[in-house]
Write an enzyme that holds these catalytic residues in place. Structure first.
Site, PDB file in Angstrom:
ATOM      1  CB  VAL A  79      -0.883   0.387   1.275  1.00 61.76           C
ATOM      2  CG1 VAL A  79      -1.640   1.361   1.404  1.00 61.76           C
ATOM      3  CG2 VAL A  79      -1.904  -1.654   1.023  1.00 61.76           C
ATOM      4  CE  LYS A  80       2.649   6.988  -4.829  1.00 63.90           C
ATOM      5  NZ  LYS A  80       3.919   6.649  -5.878  1.00 63.90           N
TER       6      LYS A  80
END
Ligand code: 5RP
Length: 263
Positions: free
Chosen positions: A169-170
């Site tokens: 996840v960014k």
């Protein structure tokens, strides 16, 4: 999780840490400053990138096929800065990602935005497809315009992305960042956001790492720097060697001065 999917994630995050170079900005904002000629920007940075995040258009036109750096293929889009950004669709199939030898696909989710549901459905659809082929999905999280980019909302977006099956996840760095990371059962990397003075961007990376990030997926703070290669090296020192931002900045500053004299 298949061996292939795990292998692809390992390629991206050797030793659990990563410096991803994000150069996908043109997919919604056109010829972004510093990326007008993608090949010219990308080529000197490749030796220092653990992966390269970009669209298939830039990959095909601006990167040679002898590339050894793993590719994170941006596969969502279909809108522009002139319209509602959350109105995205999946633009590139998993089969195409495999043909392009991608190591992951990236899709944006806009939690709290007009098209929240559709963007989460895009993520879920890609995870379903990705599981069939061993292709990890990186969720690029954004929150609604009226929402603070704080641990509550970024944490919400990250957790939802992980629950839907994203492998990485960014998100953005925020105060109490460790709450975001601790509430997200998959690795979290940070975007750099708008261009900052180099020292500030290194402090951001240092704080994110201290808060439990697995690395960065940085764009503008690298390619809009006065010395992009020097900035990549400095960011690598923070992420991979645990360097303090001040020491990494000294590296950057001295390197820049030396390169200027050499010119
Ligand atoms: C846009 C993106 C960009 O790759 C991301 O924002 C990283 O770049 P920057 O460090 O310039 O913010 O995913 O949706």
């Amino acid at each position: 999780m298949s061996w292939g999917l795990k292998n692809r994630v390992e390629r991206l995050m050797k030793g659990g840490r990563t410096v991803m170079l994000a150069v996908d900005h043109g997919y919604f904002q056109g010829p972004t400053t510093g990326l007008e000629d993608p090949r010219k920007t990308i080529t000197p940075l490749l030796p220092y990138a653990d992966s390269l995040m970009l669209t298939r258009g830039v990959l095909r036109t601006s990167v040679d096929p002898d590339l050894e750096v793993p590719v994170v293929l941006r596969v969502s889009g279909g809108t522009s800065i002139l319209k509602e950004l959350s109105d995205e669709v999946v633009t590139t199939s998993i089969e195409e990602a495999i043909r392009l030898n991608a190591s992951a696909v990236a899709v944006s989710v806009f939690v709290g935005s007009e098209h929240e549901k559709e963007t989460l459905a895009n993520l879920a659809e890609l995870v379903n497809e990705g599981e069939r082929y061993g292709m990890p999905v990186l969720a690029v999280t954004a929150v609604g315009r009226e929402m603070a980019r704080d641990a509550r909302y970024l944490g919400l977006a990250c957790r939802i992305s992980a629950e839907l099956g994203a492998s990485i996840v960014k998100t953005y760095y925020c105060e109490d960042f460790s709450k975001v990371v601790n509430g997200c059962p998959v690795p979290v990397v940070i975007a750099g956001g708008k261009k900052l003075p180099e020292r500030d961007a290194l402090v951001l990376a240092q704080n994110a790492m201290a808060g439990g990030a697995s690395g960065v997926d940085m764009g503008r703070n690298i390619f809009q720097s006065s010395d992009p290669v020097g900035m990549m090296k400095a960011v690598r020192a923070v992420v991979h060697e645990g360097a303090r931002a001040d020491d990494a900045f000294r590296l950057f500053d001295e390197g820049q001065a030396a390169r200027q004299i050499a010119r």
